[in-house]
Structures are given as structure tokens and as C-alpha cells.
Write a protein that holds these residues in place. Structure first.
Motif, short mmCIF file in Angstrom:
data_model
loop_
_atom_site.label_atom_id
_atom_site.label_comp_id
_atom_site.label_asym_id
_atom_site.label_seq_id
_atom_site.Cartn_x
_atom_site.Cartn_y
_atom_site.Cartn_z
N ARG A 59 3.14 4.06 -5.33
CA ARG A 59 2.91 2.82 -4.59
C ARG A 59 3.78 1.69 -5.17
NH1 ARG A 59 0.81 -1.98 -4.88
NH2 ARG A 59 0.58 -1.68 -7.13
N ASN A 60 4.40 0.94 -4.27
CA ASN A 60 5.17 -0.24 -4.65
C ASN A 60 6.47 0.10 -5.39
OD1 ASN A 60 5.30 -3.15 -4.47
ND2 ASN A 60 5.16 -3.16 -6.70
N LYS A 61 6.87 1.39 -5.38
CA LYS A 61 8.13 1.78 -5.99
C LYS A 61 8.98 2.55 -4.98
CE LYS A 61 6.52 1.83 -10.77
NZ LYS A 61 6.46 2.61 -12.04
N TYR A 62 10.26 2.68 -5.29
CA TYR A 62 11.15 3.36 -4.37
C TYR A 62 12.02 4.37 -5.10
CZ TYR A 62 14.97 0.38 -6.05
OH TYR A 62 15.91 -0.25 -6.84
N LYS A 63 12.52 5.34 -4.35
CA LYS A 63 13.52 6.29 -4.83
C LYS A 63 14.76 6.16 -3.97
CE LYS A 63 10.24 9.73 -6.62
NZ LYS A 63 10.56 9.53 -8.04
N PRO A 72 3.97 7.06 2.66
CA PRO A 72 2.76 6.99 1.83
C PRO A 72 3.05 7.37 0.39
CG PRO A 72 2.38 8.29 3.82
CD PRO A 72 3.85 8.09 3.71
N PRO A 73 2.40 6.74 -0.57
CA PRO A 73 2.53 7.18 -1.95
C PRO A 73 1.82 8.52 -2.12
CG PRO A 73 0.88 5.45 -1.77
CD PRO A 73 1.50 5.58 -0.42
N ALA A 74 2.56 9.52 -2.59
CA ALA A 74 2.00 10.87 -2.71
C ALA A 74 3.00 11.75 -3.43
CB ALA A 74 1.69 11.46 -1.33
N THR A 75 2.55 12.94 -3.80
CA THR A 75 3.44 13.97 -4.34
C THR A 75 3.76 14.96 -3.24
OG1 THR A 75 2.60 13.76 -6.60
CG2 THR A 75 3.67 15.83 -6.01
N TYR A 76 5.04 15.15 -2.97
CA TYR A 76 5.49 16.07 -1.94
C TYR A 76 5.98 17.33 -2.66
CZ TYR A 76 4.89 11.85 0.69
OH TYR A 76 4.32 10.71 1.24
N SER A 77 5.16 18.37 -2.60
CA SER A 77 5.26 19.51 -3.51
C SER A 77 6.57 20.28 -3.42
CB SER A 77 4.08 20.46 -3.26
OG SER A 77 4.12 20.95 -1.93
N PRO A 126 -4.42 -1.37 -4.32
CA PRO A 126 -5.00 -0.60 -3.22
C PRO A 126 -4.65 0.87 -3.32
CG PRO A 126 -3.04 -1.75 -2.48
CD PRO A 126 -3.30 -2.21 -3.89
N THR A 127 -5.47 1.70 -2.69
CA THR A 127 -5.18 3.13 -2.58
C THR A 127 -5.03 3.50 -1.12
OG1 THR A 127 -7.54 3.72 -2.52
CG2 THR A 127 -6.45 3.65 -4.68
N LEU A 128 -4.26 4.56 -0.86
CA LEU A 128 -4.03 5.02 0.50
C LEU A 128 -4.16 6.53 0.53
CD1 LEU A 128 -1.27 3.87 2.97
CD2 LEU A 128 -1.73 6.30 2.64
N GLU A 129 -4.96 7.02 1.45
CA GLU A 129 -5.17 8.46 1.64
C GLU A 129 -4.85 8.82 3.08
OE1 GLU A 129 -8.86 11.69 1.83
OE2 GLU A 129 -9.18 9.70 0.96
N ALA A 160 0.82 -1.21 0.00
CA ALA A 160 0.00 0.00 0.00
C ALA A 160 0.85 1.26 0.00
CB ALA A 160 -0.93 0.01 1.22
N CYS A 161 2.16 1.12 0.27
CA CYS A 161 3.02 2.29 0.44
C CYS A 161 4.13 2.35 -0.60
CB CYS A 161 3.62 2.28 1.85
SG CYS A 161 2.43 2.70 3.15
N SER A 162 4.94 3.40 -0.45
CA SER A 162 6.13 3.60 -1.26
C SER A 162 7.35 3.54 -0.34
CB SER A 162 6.05 4.95 -1.98
OG SER A 162 7.15 5.14 -2.84
N PHE A 163 8.55 3.70 -0.91
CA PHE A 163 9.77 3.55 -0.13
C PHE A 163 10.80 4.60 -0.53
CE2 PHE A 163 7.80 -0.49 -1.08
CZ PHE A 163 7.69 -1.11 0.16
#
Length: 318
Positions: free
Chosen positions: A282-286, A250-255, A214-217, A172-175
Motif C-alpha cells: 500500500r502507498n508504494k510503487y514498482k 490492490p496491495p497484495a502478493t501476486y504469487s 487502511p486495509t483493502l481486501e 488504499a492501493c499500490s501502483f
């Protein structure tokens, strides 16, 4: 015979007077709610088609289960039940068996929903738009060598119906992978903070989708998450031998980007800042690869982009 009946009636009258008094009526005390009987159902926790739904990483950045991992399972009702993984460390599939359930009852559901990691506060909720699982992303994670910390990665599963016992878990998250190297550098913690204050910890809404992603808010407001090292971590001395620190977000855009503060185990800290918009999927990493140069009991500050040449890296958490 008449005398026996009279004595019996008198005894009953005396008991009634002792229990309730001359002018009081006895009110029965309701029985406390008790957990239901242990479930005999066994669920199979298996890997979805995307190779990213496991709990610790191997050399190919795949995640697997740990022995005795615990999940929340909504077993046909909105009541939170705890199940445990019966396999071994490194398994990518295995059975889950019932451990315990909380008190009370729940509303009926037409399928099974599961979430890793287990938390007694996890709830199945309704609103005017859709159903979702309410979960709390922790503001503190624990370092694990070449892996995400146990209990940090969030995964969900949903079955087709009540006859389906296969739980296909999806991330459900990113990394964020912080890769650090430096001479005589020992790390005590790594803290990620969003520059614009977007939340990365606290309550969230997770919506599993059968056959989909899945989505996460986020609904909480905590803008930092810290990866703590229980013991000191001596990092590699060259970029080729750098040490990895995995943070789940969380998967999101951090402005306005993020800042990563590395605290030395024996004092001092160094901060790396990326001041541009970043999208974590989601499911990807930087990856953020930096050379660390902390002087004990002092503060070293740096403002840098991704990697030495400012190139952003990302990939699937396979």
C-alpha cells in the motif's frame, strides 16, 4: 341552519362515494421517499503524515487534488452522500461541500467516513467481523500524462468523532509504473494481468483506521486492469526520456508475477512478463522499464524481468 347542515353532509357523502365506490375502502398511497435537505457541513480534506494521499502526481511523485473532485461521504450515517472539492488543481488540502444524497435513509455512525473517488454504488457494510466500505475497483483506467488517471487512485479517511471535520486521506492501493521508450512507438493501452489469476479489479472491502493505515481486501475476481489512452501517446525515444504509465492496483502478493501487454495505437502489441512472486505494498510503487519495439499490425512478444538488468525497483508514492 338545519338545511345548511343537511346540504354539507350530503356533499361529503357524495365525495366519499365518488372516491371509494359503494363497497370499497380508500387506501392512502404512501409518500415517496425524498432526499434530505442539503447538508450545511463543510469538511476539510487534508494530507495525512505520509505524503501519498493525493490524486495526481507532481515531479516528486506526490499526488494532489483536482478541482471539483468528488468523494463519497458517510455523514454520520450509512447513507452515501456526494461532496465536491472546492479548491484548485494542484492543491494538497481544501474544503469539501455537499452536492447531493441518494434516496432513503441509513443507520447511524459515530464518526464520518470518506472515500475517493465518488461512486453511487459505494456502501458502508457490516459483517460478523468488522465494518467496512464496499467499493468497486474499475477494470479500466484512463491515462494521464505523468500521473495516475483521474478517479483511479483510491483514498479513504475517517474522523475521530462527529465533532471532527478534518478528513485525513490515505491511499488504499499500490501502483505499477510502466516506463516505456522506443523509436517511433505510439501507445494505445497498457494492460496488467496477474499470471496466477489474483484479482486486481472488482468489488473490495476497504477498512479505514483512525490514526492508522487502511486495509483493502479483494472480493471480486477480475484479474486484469487496462490503462486506456484516449489519444495516441508518442513515447520517448531513449531510456532517459521514457514515458510513464501509472496503473493503480490492490496491495497484495501476486504469487506467479504479472504480465504487462502494451498495445500500439495503430496496431500490434508487445508483452513483458515477470514470472516470480511480487508483493505490492500500500502507498508504494514498482517500476517496469522497457524498450518498446512494436511493428504496426503485428505482434512482438518478450519475456523479461524488471528493468534491463532484471532489478526490481520500488518506492513510496510520496
Amino acid at each position: 341552519m338545519a338545511m345548511k347542515s343537511f346540504i354539507f353532509a350530503l356533499a361529503v357523502l357524495m365525495v366519499s362515494c365518488q372516491a371509494g365506490g359503494d363497497d370499497q375502502l380508500s387506501t392512502p398511497t404512501p409518500s415517496p421517499e425524498v432526499p434530505d435537505t442539503p447538508s450545511e457541513l463543510v469538511f476539510r480534506g487534508i494530507i495525512a503524515e505520509e505524503d501519498g494521499s493525493r490524486v495526481f502526481l507532481d515531479e516528486k511523485v506526490r499526488l494532489h487534488w483536482n478541482a471539483d473532485d468528488r468523494i463519497t461521504l458517510f455523514e454520520g450515517t450509512t447513507r452515501n452522500k456526494q461532496y465536491k472539492f472546492m479548491g484548485e488543481d494542484g492543491d494538497n488540502a481544501g474544503d469539501f461541500e455537499f452536492v447531493k444524497a441518494g434516496f432513503g435513509t441509513g443507520n447511524d455512525l459515530d464518526r464520518y467516513y470518506a472515500l475517493y473517488p465518488y461512486a453511487s454504488t459505494t456502501k458502508y457494510k457490516y459483517d460478523n467481523v468488522a465494518d467496512y466500505i464496499q467499493f468497486t475497483l474499475p477494470a479500466t483506467q484512463t491515462y494521464a500524462e505523468s500521473s495516475v488517471g483521474r478517479g483511479a487512485n483510491v483514498m479513504v479517511a475517517v474522523t475521530a468523532d462527529l465533532e471532527d471535520f478534518d478528513l485525513l486521506f490515505r491511499n488504499a492501493c499500490s501502483f505499477l509504473l510502466v516506463r516505456l521508450w522506443g523509436v517511433e512507438q505510439t501507445v494505445g493501452s497498457v494492460t496488467l494481468t496477474t499470471n496466477a489469476g489474483e484479482p486486481v479489479a472488482g468489488t473490495c472491502k476497504i477498512t479505514p483506521v483512525y490514526g492508522g493505515y487502511p486495509t483493502l481486501e479483494m472480493t471480486g475476481a477480475t484479474s486484469s486492469v487496462t490503462l486506456n489512452c484516449v489519444e495516441s501517446v508518442q513515447i520517448g525515444t531513449t531510456e532517459q526520456t521514457a514515458t510513464d504509465f501509472w496503473i493503480v492496483i490492490p496491495p497484495a502478493t501476486y504469487s506467479q508475477g504479472i504480465s504487462v501487454k502494451v498495445s500500439g495505437y495503430y496496431g500490434g502489441e508487445q508483452t513483458f512478463t515477470v514470472d516470480k512472486s511480487l508483493t505490492f505494498e500500500r502507498n508504494k510503487y514498482k517500476r517496469l522499464i522497457r524498450e518498446l519495439s512494436i511493428t504496426d499490425a503485428s505482434t512482438a512478444m518478450g519475456v523479461n524481468g524488471w528493468n534491463n538488468n532484471g532489478v526490481e525497483h520500488s518506492g513510496a508514492a510520496e
